[in-house]
Write a protein that holds these residues in place. Sequence first.
Motif, PDB file in Angstrom:
ATOM      1  N   GLY A  56      -1.557  -2.715  12.772  1.00  0.00           N
ATOM      2  CA  GLY A  56      -2.806  -1.845  13.301  1.00  0.00           C
ATOM      3  C   GLY A  56      -3.644  -1.280  11.844  1.00  0.00           C
ATOM      4  N   VAL A  57      -3.400  -1.843  10.645  1.00  0.00           N
ATOM      5  CA  VAL A  57      -4.072  -1.267   9.591  1.00  0.00           C
ATOM      6  C   VAL A  57      -5.319  -1.906   9.374  1.00  0.00           C
ATOM      7  CG1 VAL A  57      -1.714  -0.592   8.548  1.00  0.00           C
ATOM      8  CG2 VAL A  57      -3.066  -2.730   7.814  1.00  0.00           C
ATOM      9  N   PRO A  58      -6.387  -1.158   9.051  1.00  0.00           N
ATOM     10  CA  PRO A  58      -7.858  -1.753   8.934  1.00  0.00           C
ATOM     11  C   PRO A  58      -7.636  -2.920   7.668  1.00  0.00           C
ATOM     12  CG  PRO A  58      -7.728   0.241   7.853  1.00  0.00           C
ATOM     13  CD  PRO A  58      -6.418   0.165   8.422  1.00  0.00           C
ATOM     14  N   ASP A  59      -8.736  -3.619   7.573  1.00  0.00           N
ATOM     15  CA  ASP A  59      -8.781  -4.845   6.477  1.00  0.00           C
ATOM     16  C   ASP A  59      -9.238  -4.180   5.440  1.00  0.00           C
ATOM     17  OD1 ASP A  59      -8.789  -7.291   5.505  1.00  0.00           O
ATOM     18  OD2 ASP A  59     -10.249  -8.202   6.575  1.00  0.00           O
ATOM     19  N   GLY A  60      -9.048  -4.958   4.350  1.00  0.00           N
ATOM     20  CA  GLY A  60      -9.747  -4.313   2.902  1.00  0.00           C
ATOM     21  C   GLY A  60      -8.842  -3.515   2.115  1.00  0.00           C
ATOM     22  N   ALA A  61      -9.564  -2.997   1.096  1.00  0.00           N
ATOM     23  CA  ALA A  61      -8.738  -1.971   0.231  1.00  0.00           C
ATOM     24  C   ALA A  61      -8.136  -0.633   1.064  1.00  0.00           C
ATOM     25  CB  ALA A  61      -9.431  -1.627  -0.886  1.00  0.00           C
ATOM     26  N   LEU A  62      -6.940  -0.112   0.723  1.00  0.00           N
ATOM     27  CA  LEU A  62      -6.542   1.019   1.255  1.00  0.00           C
ATOM     28  C   LEU A  62      -5.205   1.482   0.298  1.00  0.00           C
ATOM     29  CD1 LEU A  62      -3.534  -0.360   2.587  1.00  0.00           C
ATOM     30  CD2 LEU A  62      -5.269  -0.982   4.400  1.00  0.00           C
ATOM     31  N   THR A  63      -4.952   2.624   0.764  1.00  0.00           N
ATOM     32  CA  THR A  63      -3.528   3.328   0.083  1.00  0.00           C
ATOM     33  C   THR A  63      -2.535   3.349   1.053  1.00  0.00           C
ATOM     34  OG1 THR A  63      -5.054   4.592  -1.281  1.00  0.00           O
ATOM     35  CG2 THR A  63      -2.856   5.082  -1.098  1.00  0.00           C
ATOM     36  N   VAL A  64      -1.183   2.951   0.373  1.00  0.00           N
ATOM     37  CA  VAL A  64      -0.069   2.993   1.354  1.00  0.00           C
ATOM     38  C   VAL A  64       0.804   4.143   0.393  1.00  0.00           C
ATOM     39  CG1 VAL A  64       2.255   1.772   1.963  1.00  0.00           C
ATOM     40  CG2 VAL A  64      -0.087   0.509   1.732  1.00  0.00           C
ATOM     41  N   GLU A  65       1.568   4.934   1.322  1.00  0.00           N
ATOM     42  CA  GLU A  65       1.849   6.066   1.026  1.00  0.00           C
ATOM     43  C   GLU A  65       3.328   6.218   1.525  1.00  0.00           C
ATOM     44  OE1 GLU A  65       0.048  10.038   0.522  1.00  0.00           O
ATOM     45  OE2 GLU A  65       0.987  10.506   2.587  1.00  0.00           O
ATOM     46  N   ALA A  66       4.422   6.440   0.797  1.00  0.00           N
ATOM     47  CA  ALA A  66       5.857   6.616   1.231  1.00  0.00           C
ATOM     48  C   ALA A  66       6.315   8.214   0.726  1.00  0.00           C
ATOM     49  CB  ALA A  66       6.828   5.812   0.719  1.00  0.00           C
ATOM     50  N   ARG A  67       6.945   8.677   2.023  1.00  0.00           N
ATOM     51  CA  ARG A  67       7.635  10.066   1.908  1.00  0.00           C
ATOM     52  C   ARG A  67       9.029  10.039   2.401  1.00  0.00           C
ATOM     53  NH1 ARG A  67       3.580  14.643   2.382  1.00  0.00           N
ATOM     54  NH2 ARG A  67       1.564  13.771   1.920  1.00  0.00           N
ATOM     55  N   ARG A  68       9.803  10.925   1.637  1.00  0.00           N
ATOM     56  CA  ARG A  68      11.002  11.212   2.442  1.00  0.00           C
ATOM     57  C   ARG A  68      11.462  12.774   1.721  1.00  0.00           C
ATOM     58  NH1 ARG A  68      16.737  10.827   2.668  1.00  0.00           N
ATOM     59  NH2 ARG A  68      17.288   9.157   4.383  1.00  0.00           N
ATOM     60  N   ILE A  69      11.960  13.460   2.637  1.00  0.00           N
ATOM     61  CA  ILE A  69      12.382  14.867   2.108  1.00  0.00           C
ATOM     62  C   ILE A  69      13.499  14.728   1.045  1.00  0.00           C
ATOM     63  CG2 ILE A  69      13.569  16.980   2.784  1.00  0.00           C
ATOM     64  CD1 ILE A  69      12.465  16.465   5.677  1.00  0.00           C
ATOM     65  N   GLY A  70      13.028  15.854  -0.108  1.00  0.00           N
ATOM     66  CA  GLY A  70      13.763  15.561  -1.179  1.00  0.00           C
ATOM     67  C   GLY A  70      13.195  14.677  -2.316  1.00  0.00           C
ATOM     68  N   TYR A  71      12.333  13.751  -1.948  1.00  0.00           N
ATOM     69  CA  TYR A  71      11.809  12.667  -3.048  1.00  0.00           C
ATOM     70  C   TYR A  71      10.296  13.219  -3.137  1.00  0.00           C
ATOM     71  CZ  TYR A  71      16.019   9.981  -2.310  1.00  0.00           C
ATOM     72  OH  TYR A  71      17.214   9.245  -2.415  1.00  0.00           O
ATOM     73  N   SER A  72       9.829  12.833  -4.594  1.00  0.00           N
ATOM     74  CA  SER A  72       8.545  12.848  -4.743  1.00  0.00           C
ATOM     75  C   SER A  72       7.796  11.779  -3.953  1.00  0.00           C
ATOM     76  CB  SER A  72       8.039  12.305  -6.373  1.00  0.00           C
ATOM     77  OG  SER A  72       8.999  13.387  -7.028  1.00  0.00           O
ATOM     78  N   VAL A  73       6.466  11.943  -3.523  1.00  0.00           N
ATOM     79  CA  VAL A  73       5.622  11.152  -2.812  1.00  0.00           C
ATOM     80  C   VAL A  73       5.291   9.900  -3.554  1.00  0.00           C
ATOM     81  CG1 VAL A  73       3.516  10.877  -1.470  1.00  0.00           C
ATOM     82  CG2 VAL A  73       4.847  12.827  -1.102  1.00  0.00           C
ATOM     83  N   SER A  74       5.081   8.735  -3.153  1.00  0.00           N
ATOM     84  CA  SER A  74       4.883   7.592  -3.890  1.00  0.00           C
ATOM     85  C   SER A  74       3.725   6.907  -3.109  1.00  0.00           C
ATOM     86  CB  SER A  74       5.915   6.535  -3.933  1.00  0.00           C
ATOM     87  OG  SER A  74       5.518   5.358  -4.530  1.00  0.00           O
TER      88      SER A  74
END
Length: 1008
Positions: A73-91
């Motif tokens: 369900g993500v839109p077409d075109g350019a976008l940003t993907v983000e990963a999070r987990r407690i105790g880790y830096s966001v990527s």
Amino acid sequence: MSPVFPPERRRWRTMLLALAAVAFPAVLHAQTQTISGTVVSASAEPIAAAQVTVPGTAARALTDAQGRFRLTGVPDGALTVEARRIGYSVSRVSARGGDQNVRLTLSPSATSLEAVVVTGTAGTAQRREIGNAVASINAAQVVREAPIINMQALINGRAPGVVVMPTSGMVGTGQQVRIRGTSSFSLGNNPLIYVDGVRVNNEVASGPISQGFGSRPISRLNDINPNDIESIEILKGPSAATLYGTEASNGVINIITKRGAAGTAKWSLTLRQGVNFVPDWRNRFPTNYGINASTGQVETLNVDSLVAGNQGRDVYETGRHQETEIGVNGGSDRLTYYLSGGLLDSDGADPNNSTKRYSGRANFTLRATPQVQISTNIGYINGGTNLACDAGCGGRTWTMLLGTPANYNNPRRHGFHSLLPYQYDEVFKIWQDLDRFTGSVTLDHTPLSWLQHRLSLGYDRTAEQNNEFYPRVDSLVYTVGSAALGYRDITERQTDYRTVNYAATATNRLGTALQFVTSVGAQYYQNATNYVQAIGSVFPTPGLSTVAATTTAKSNDQDYFEDKTLGVYAQEQVGWRDRVYATVAMRMDDNSAFGAGFNRVYYPKYSLSWVVSEEPWFTVPFVGDLLGSLRLRAAYGEAGKAPTTYASLRTFAPASGPGDSPAVTPQFIGNPDLGPERGKEVELGADLGAWDDRFNVELTYYSKRTTDAILNRQIAPSIGFSGSQPFNAGAIRNSGMELGVRLTPIRMTNVQFDVGLNYASNENEVLSLYDNVQFVNSGSFTRHTIGYPAFGFWERDVVAAQLDSITNLPILRTVMCNDGKGGQVQCAGADNTFGTADDAPLVYLGRSIPPHEGSLSLNLRLFERFRVSSFFDSKQGHKKVDGNTRVRCTPIIGARCREWFYPREFDAVKIAQVRNSNLVEHLIADASFTKWREFTVAYDVPERLLGGINISRATVSVSGRNLKTWTNYQGFEPEAMWLGGTRGGNVAWEQTTMPQLQTWILSFNLGF
């Protein structure tokens, strides 16, 4: 004609309507794509249970055991993907709709500005966004690498400003916890505990009475199995805990348990075998003196003689420790699970002390739709803890510490002070049976890309059965006394905590510069306790055990009490270019313990966080790229502490009237205007990261002020009520510095060396009491005095004395004390009588809570297989009542110390002190200490050696705990105190307490 709103205003209107209606609208679908990929660590290992999202959309997913994810369900075109987990830096990475090989890398960091932490709102937040310090403990890693057997061991020393004060070395016993000092005169000073968003029972002095002066040694915090915990986050005061409202002024400990990851089932098995013992116990005790009746000579107590008198048994034994933990996690893209079961079976150094508990956990996460996630977390524990008489109750330490050669020829003592150790084992049976359930259901819904809301329902039930049972032992009646005739006290007690928590967060961006995060929420909490007690004495014959079988002093009791809290909050955070964040919040609470004349309470919060290093103009000469990040932060917040249950109410007790007619009599006067204590805190700090994240510093200054502190004033019996009345009046200030440093001086392919350093200081001061009162007594040897710490020690300070040349006894008129003005005055006054108006004044001697505490952790990794770690912690500058010297060397029991037999070897001041129980300054002793707390050597078995036995990983480790203590404390154990009763809680007082045990554990950790 309908008004026409501009586009931005229409969006704000839509946001507010959605929040107000708590709507779950359908999502309008446009042309959508699918994105998939992996989340890995810096060493390319897959990371499970990371949350992957596309900001600005409702698309989200959790990674499986191989780190894989799939977003729909993500839109077409350019976008940003983000990963999070407690105790880790966001990527974050850039991608396009339809990409199938997106790779994100997470770096573990509890101090990084990108690290994810839990807040009181819906969802999580990055550390950069909040204006106060949050201490994070990577519990899963600590438990894997250190000999952690309970929660107090997991928390102790690992967060600056958090002080853990254990009661005893008995296995299964607990602790007091202080965060940033003592904040209340009459209410508890322990923090709130949350498990997966549910408030849980954190009673610190529970269980049967196995210690002197009514103290109960079990703490509910240790019910939680450390092996099930992923991470712990500690909000240290009102500036951080405002959204938690009433009860949160002492801080909040958030415990996050483990989650499953999509993929095939991954099994783990941990086996631990070890021993608990009192190290070098024969040389641990001070030397006792006495006159041997056979020789008439002064002799020293011989430990071998005591062992012989104890039927040849050692006074302390070596107890066995064993643990078994089994767990499995896995699932699909829609449903993940984490299941675990554990057994803890540990014996103490006293044969009557042991704990055996079974625990289990079942956590499920269901992603019903891309917008809806349902989580269920269930924890269960069942088992018992056997307690020996300890800390003034009697028992091994008591009878040995007070042993004397004068009892050598006493056939009932054999040199011991009271009973023989094995006789305590036969007569005193004290235990608690526990059945505890903690569960929650959480619904997370993201109906719009900018709106997330959450509803949590939680329940925590603690069912205790506390038992004190003395069987009838006719052969010991002459030796033991009436206790050997039999006694039974049984109390069944259940405490329930219920939590309902709703939170919603809306995020709106205006262009690329401004971001608004609006949060609202409401919470309902209820805690209720019900107990039934029955007591009886004297069994008519051996072999009986029920209260019904007793013949005298029978009694029973039953009661029920509860508290309820309802609170709502609203918070607005404004972000500027993802580097400046300003937050304003307000919480409103009402609590059933507030007086009828007190209205609801409001708690404000303000904070500012500024990542200075991301400003275009920022540069540091001569440093260049070595400085990775610099953040400045400031926060102000308020939180509360509710009065005790029914303290505001006027109550009456049942009584018998004329002719035994039912009647009531005045009990407590209450106070209809009684309100909560209010904690108000300012916090300033800076966070620095440098040298490619190999050097991190977190520095914090705080100043916390408690106002409307509850005190008790005596009331005139003539009004019909006796006792005291609670009222809001006093003020207490706590201030200090906290420093956390993380350093990796060596980072190579085959070698990595990590160093962690924590330090915290605390200054405590009573600012005001009531009327013109300068001090109020707070217990034996302690006062609350304006200008000094709460619960400060105040006693006469002996500075000079002379001994009689013939009797070698102190001459009372020569015993001089500090007059508090730089001079001297007779301790007993001109009338040479203690207890009269002209006695020497009491002077300030010290405080119980350490003003300085810190820790040092050292971790060495070699060749990817070997790990060596050590952990040291230290508490400095505090005092403790040395009850051991008090009972050994003063007239309380006395005549065991060398001073009684050879007084001319000592300073006359010392002899004056030990010879007079009115002079106790020498008993309030410096209890500073440093401990080598933990040591571990671990080896990861190579995979090539495991291929044929279906084991994917194996680790073998040897760990030690409580290895060495450096202290000048004159007592028996610097790390011991009564948790409750008339002498416990807020004052450190140690007397004949089992010392902290040394533990060695061999562990096998296997993965399948």
